[in-house]
Design a protein around this motif. Structure first.
Motif, PDB file in Angstrom:
ATOM      1  N   ALA A 358       0.805  -1.221   0.000  1.00 23.06           N
ATOM      2  CA  ALA A 358       0.000   0.000   0.000  1.00 23.06           C
ATOM      3  C   ALA A 358       0.836   1.267   0.000  1.00 23.06           C
ATOM      4  O   ALA A 358       0.295   2.372  -0.138  1.00 23.06           O
ATOM      5  CB  ALA A 358      -0.917   0.014   1.223  1.00 23.06           C
ATOM      6  N   LYS A 359       2.139   1.148   0.124  1.00 22.60           N
ATOM      7  CA  LYS A 359       2.984   2.319   0.410  1.00 22.60           C
ATOM      8  C   LYS A 359       2.863   3.410  -0.643  1.00 22.60           C
ATOM      9  O   LYS A 359       2.692   4.589  -0.317  1.00 22.60           O
ATOM     10  CB  LYS A 359       4.447   1.899   0.553  1.00 22.60           C
ATOM     11  CG  LYS A 359       5.396   3.064   0.856  1.00 22.60           C
ATOM     12  CD  LYS A 359       6.787   2.551   1.180  1.00 22.60           C
ATOM     13  CE  LYS A 359       7.746   3.691   1.481  1.00 22.60           C
ATOM     14  NZ  LYS A 359       8.276   4.312   0.256  1.00 22.60           N
ATOM     15  N   GLU A 360       2.954   3.069  -1.924  1.00 24.39           N
ATOM     16  CA  GLU A 360       2.940   4.119  -2.949  1.00 24.39           C
ATOM     17  C   GLU A 360       1.586   4.822  -3.007  1.00 24.39           C
ATOM     18  O   GLU A 360       1.525   6.057  -3.111  1.00 24.39           O
ATOM     19  CB  GLU A 360       3.320   3.542  -4.308  1.00 24.39           C
ATOM     20  CG  GLU A 360       4.806   3.255  -4.443  1.00 24.39           C
ATOM     21  CD  GLU A 360       5.228   3.108  -5.887  1.00 24.39           C
ATOM     22  OE1 GLU A 360       6.023   3.930  -6.358  1.00 24.39           O
ATOM     23  OE2 GLU A 360       4.749   2.162  -6.548  1.00 24.39           O
ATOM     24  N   ALA A 361       0.506   4.070  -2.945  1.00 26.32           N
ATOM     25  CA  ALA A 361      -0.820   4.691  -2.952  1.00 26.32           C
ATOM     26  C   ALA A 361      -0.992   5.589  -1.728  1.00 26.32           C
ATOM     27  O   ALA A 361      -1.555   6.689  -1.817  1.00 26.32           O
ATOM     28  CB  ALA A 361      -1.904   3.623  -2.986  1.00 26.32           C
ATOM     29  N   ALA A 362      -0.512   5.136  -0.570  1.00 27.98           N
ATOM     30  CA  ALA A 362      -0.625   5.926   0.648  1.00 27.98           C
ATOM     31  C   ALA A 362       0.193   7.212   0.563  1.00 27.98           C
ATOM     32  O   ALA A 362      -0.225   8.265   1.068  1.00 27.98           O
ATOM     33  CB  ALA A 362      -0.179   5.102   1.853  1.00 27.98           C
ATOM     34  N   LEU A 363       1.354   7.155  -0.078  1.00 26.27           N
ATOM     35  CA  LEU A 363       2.181   8.351  -0.183  1.00 26.27           C
ATOM     36  C   LEU A 363       1.548   9.402  -1.092  1.00 26.27           C
ATOM     37  O   LEU A 363       1.739  10.610  -0.886  1.00 26.27           O
ATOM     38  CB  LEU A 363       3.582   7.986  -0.663  1.00 26.27           C
ATOM     39  CG  LEU A 363       4.447   7.249   0.369  1.00 26.27           C
ATOM     40  CD1 LEU A 363       5.840   6.988  -0.192  1.00 26.27           C
ATOM     41  CD2 LEU A 363       4.549   8.020   1.678  1.00 26.27           C
ATOM     42  N   PHE A 364       0.769   8.980  -2.079  1.00 27.75           N
ATOM     43  CA  PHE A 364       0.052   9.975  -2.876  1.00 27.75           C
ATOM     44  C   PHE A 364      -1.100  10.577  -2.080  1.00 27.75           C
ATOM     45  O   PHE A 364      -1.427  11.758  -2.248  1.00 27.75           O
ATOM     46  CB  PHE A 364      -0.397   9.381  -4.214  1.00 27.75           C
ATOM     47  CG  PHE A 364       0.713   9.375  -5.221  1.00 27.75           C
ATOM     48  CD1 PHE A 364       1.022  10.523  -5.941  1.00 27.75           C
ATOM     49  CD2 PHE A 364       1.483   8.254  -5.413  1.00 27.75           C
ATOM     50  CE1 PHE A 364       2.070  10.546  -6.839  1.00 27.75           C
ATOM     51  CE2 PHE A 364       2.552   8.265  -6.296  1.00 27.75           C
ATOM     52  CZ  PHE A 364       2.852   9.418  -7.019  1.00 27.75           C
ATOM     53  N   ALA A 365      -1.696   9.789  -1.193  1.00 27.87           N
ATOM     54  CA  ALA A 365      -2.686  10.358  -0.280  1.00 27.87           C
ATOM     55  C   ALA A 365      -2.043  11.425   0.593  1.00 27.87           C
ATOM     56  O   ALA A 365      -2.635  12.486   0.852  1.00 27.87           O
ATOM     57  CB  ALA A 365      -3.307   9.258   0.574  1.00 27.87           C
ATOM     58  N   LEU A 366      -0.815  11.172   1.035  1.00 28.05           N
ATOM     59  CA  LEU A 366      -0.093  12.158   1.837  1.00 28.05           C
ATOM     60  C   LEU A 366       0.173  13.434   1.037  1.00 28.05           C
ATOM     61  O   LEU A 366       0.025  14.552   1.553  1.00 28.05           O
ATOM     62  CB  LEU A 366       1.222  11.560   2.341  1.00 28.05           C
ATOM     63  CG  LEU A 366       2.091  12.463   3.226  1.00 28.05           C
ATOM     64  CD1 LEU A 366       2.800  11.650   4.287  1.00 28.05           C
ATOM     65  CD2 LEU A 366       3.129  13.234   2.402  1.00 28.05           C
ATOM     66  N   LEU A 367       0.568  13.290  -0.229  1.00 25.70           N
ATOM     67  CA  LEU A 367       0.814  14.469  -1.062  1.00 25.70           C
ATOM     68  C   LEU A 367      -0.464  15.287  -1.239  1.00 25.70           C
ATOM     69  O   LEU A 367      -0.428  16.527  -1.242  1.00 25.70           O
ATOM     70  CB  LEU A 367       1.370  14.050  -2.423  1.00 25.70           C
ATOM     71  CG  LEU A 367       2.795  13.486  -2.438  1.00 25.70           C
ATOM     72  CD1 LEU A 367       3.179  13.053  -3.848  1.00 25.70           C
ATOM     73  CD2 LEU A 367       3.800  14.502  -1.907  1.00 25.70           C
ATOM     74  N   ALA A 368      -1.598  14.602  -1.392  1.00 23.81           N
ATOM     75  CA  ALA A 368      -2.880  15.316  -1.486  1.00 23.81           C
ATOM     76  C   ALA A 368      -3.169  16.058  -0.194  1.00 23.81           C
ATOM     77  O   ALA A 368      -3.655  17.204  -0.209  1.00 23.81           O
ATOM     78  CB  ALA A 368      -4.003  14.332  -1.809  1.00 23.81           C
ATOM     79  N   ASN A 369      -2.873  15.430   0.931  1.00 19.07           N
ATOM     80  CA  ASN A 369      -3.084  16.068   2.223  1.00 19.07           C
ATOM     81  C   ASN A 369      -2.235  17.335   2.343  1.00 19.07           C
ATOM     82  O   ASN A 369      -2.700  18.371   2.834  1.00 19.07           O
ATOM     83  CB  ASN A 369      -2.734  15.094   3.349  1.00 19.07           C
ATOM     84  CG  ASN A 369      -3.059  15.649   4.727  1.00 19.07           C
ATOM     85  OD1 ASN A 369      -4.214  15.797   5.086  1.00 19.07           O
ATOM     86  ND2 ASN A 369      -2.020  15.944   5.498  1.00 19.07           N
ATOM     87  N   GLU A 370      -0.988  17.268   1.871  1.00 22.01           N
ATOM     88  CA  GLU A 370      -0.114  18.442   1.925  1.00 22.01           C
ATOM     89  C   GLU A 370      -0.625  19.555   1.020  1.00 22.01           C
ATOM     90  O   GLU A 370      -0.549  20.736   1.365  1.00 22.01           O
ATOM     91  CB  GLU A 370       1.310  18.053   1.533  1.00 22.01           C
ATOM     92  CG  GLU A 370       2.051  17.274   2.584  1.00 22.01           C
ATOM     93  CD  GLU A 370       2.227  18.065   3.878  1.00 22.01           C
ATOM     94  OE1 GLU A 370       2.689  19.219   3.833  1.00 22.01           O
ATOM     95  OE2 GLU A 370       1.863  17.532   4.944  1.00 22.01           O
ATOM     96  N   CYS A 371      -1.145  19.192  -0.154  1.00 22.71           N
ATOM     97  CA  CYS A 371      -1.664  20.198  -1.078  1.00 22.71           C
ATOM     98  C   CYS A 371      -2.854  20.937  -0.462  1.00 22.71           C
ATOM     99  O   CYS A 371      -2.976  22.159  -0.595  1.00 22.71           O
ATOM    100  CB  CYS A 371      -2.066  19.539  -2.397  1.00 22.71           C
ATOM    101  SG  CYS A 371      -2.645  20.707  -3.656  1.00 22.71           S
TER     102      CYS A 371
END
Length: 401
Positions: A358-371
């Motif tokens: 799940a790591k890569e999908a989760a890291l894009f969720a994190l990038l969305a959170n930062e945006c």
């Protein structure tokens, strides 16, 4: 429109957000869907993967993507219609998955969609000095937002390119925020189609982080298996590689490519590491008659060598190596890496709270959170260097539902 903007501002002020991260990699095995509960932002981020699934792609999906994937000349109409079609397909997969999980769309704050990469062209690869780094992901975010009714962030790599980066890998930001440790040096290795690593030195700031693509992950093995063993998408449990033997002449010819000698940071993709790359090395080494299993064993060894040679200069005693991605499930590859790096503690990212698949999908969720909710950071003790500045930006285009 005003209501949508006000709703977005409200999401930004919330102490916690529920974000669905989507990742479709170059291996084309399926769409990774990670439901993430995220608190805070920046170095105060806390992320928990609440649910995860990989929705397997149909043969139709794979065939359509492969018709335009990593090719310099393609049918422009096909690219155009697939941009919409893939967005719609991903939306349907999200809708069905949320239904299966018993979660209503209204409970999701946003979707973070990576899209489907079809061509990655950093300048060192395209060789056109008067043109910039470039990359292209298709699967339009507005289609996802419209069909799911959920705010969607997409096209994360373009801002990185606009600010002077190569568009990849973007894991550096998320790895630093989630996995830095003041007492331990950590190396995060993701083995997808391409293998990339992030080096997080103990007590280091963002400016001390090293990140890049080390070379092929699963892509060469997968492509060769699909060519020689129709019906197989990959070398399950390294069954073909274990039957074969490494051919040293072929391995040397493969490893002669100058990409392997380049230092990090660097990026690449299947535009370089593909069947033509393998067949050319076979011609140069006069190994065209080598058995398919021997070639697969050699490609397995090539992947391991590229990874090990990239990690060795960073591998201080007692450093921790955490691995994610599909390559983690290749036992021969894992054993070769483990044997070559005995000084490191080696484990799955599950050991530090992140499901490996799940790591890569989760890291894009994190990038969305930062945006949505992030603010400007100094990224720990080090000021962001000029060549790392793109990673300090908010990434992603906002598609209103």
């Amino acid at each position: 429109m005003l209501d949508d903007i006000l709703a977005l501002a409200e999401k930004a002020r919330q102490p916690q957000r529920r974000i669905v991260g989507l990742m479709s990699g170059t291996s084309l095995d399926g769409l990774d869907i990670a439901l993430c509960d995220i608190e805070g932002h920046g170095t105060d981020t806390r992320l928990r993967v609440a649910e995860f699934i990989t929705v397997e792609f149909s043969e139709l999906y794979r065939d359509r993507v492969r018709s335009v994937f990593s090719k310099r000349q393609v049918d422009l109409q096909q690219v155009t219609v697939l941009n919409a079609w893939i967005g719609r397909e991903h939306a349907h997969m999200v809708n069905q998955t949320l239904k299966d999980w018993g979660i209503d769309a209204s409970d999701i704050d946003c979707i973070a969609s990576h899209g489907q990469t079809i061509f990655h062209a950093p300048q060192h690869q395209h060789g056109l000095e008067d043109l910039p780094h470039a990359t292209l992901q298709i699967g339009d975010g507005d289609h996802i937002a419209h069909l799911t009714g959920i705010l969607t962030l997409s096209d994360f790599r373009q801002k990185h390119l606009a600010a002077g980066g190569e568009g990849a890998p973007l894991v550096k930001y998320g790895d630093f925020l989630l996995f830095s440790n003041a007492q331990k040096t950590r190396i995060l290795l993701n083995i997808g189609g391409i293998a990339n690593l992030t080096y997080l030195p103990a007590k280091g700031g963002f400016g001390d982080v090293v990140c890049g693509d080390v070379g092929p992950g699963n892509t060469l093995m997968d492509q060769y298996v699909q060519r020689c063993y129709p019906g197989n998408q990959f070398d399950r449990d390294a069954g073909f590689a274990r039957r074969g033997q490494v051919n040293d002449r072929l391995l040397a010819a493969l490893y002669q490519h100058p990409y392997f000698a380049k230092s990090l940071p660097k990026t690449t993709g299947p535009e370089l590491f593909n069947l033509d790359f393998v067949l050319d090395a076979q011609r140069r080494s006069q190994t065209e008659s080598v058995s398919a299993d021997d070639v697969i064993a050699t490609l397995n060894q090539l992947t391991a060598r590229a990874i090990v040679n990239a990690i060795e200069p960073l591998a201080v005693q007692d450093a921790e190596l955490y691995i994610s991605g599909g390559g983690l499930h290749n036992p021969l590859l894992m054993q070769t890496i483990r044997d070559a790096l005995p000084q490191l503690t080696l484990d799955s990212t599950q050991a530090i709270g992140m499901p490996a698949d799940a790591k890569e999908a989760a890291l894009f969720a994190l990038l969305a959170n930062e945006c949505i909710a992030g603010t400007k950071h100094t990224f720990g003790s080090s000021q962001v260097a000029q060549d790392q500045a793109p990673l300090a930006l908010s990434l992603g285009k906002i598609c209103l539902p």
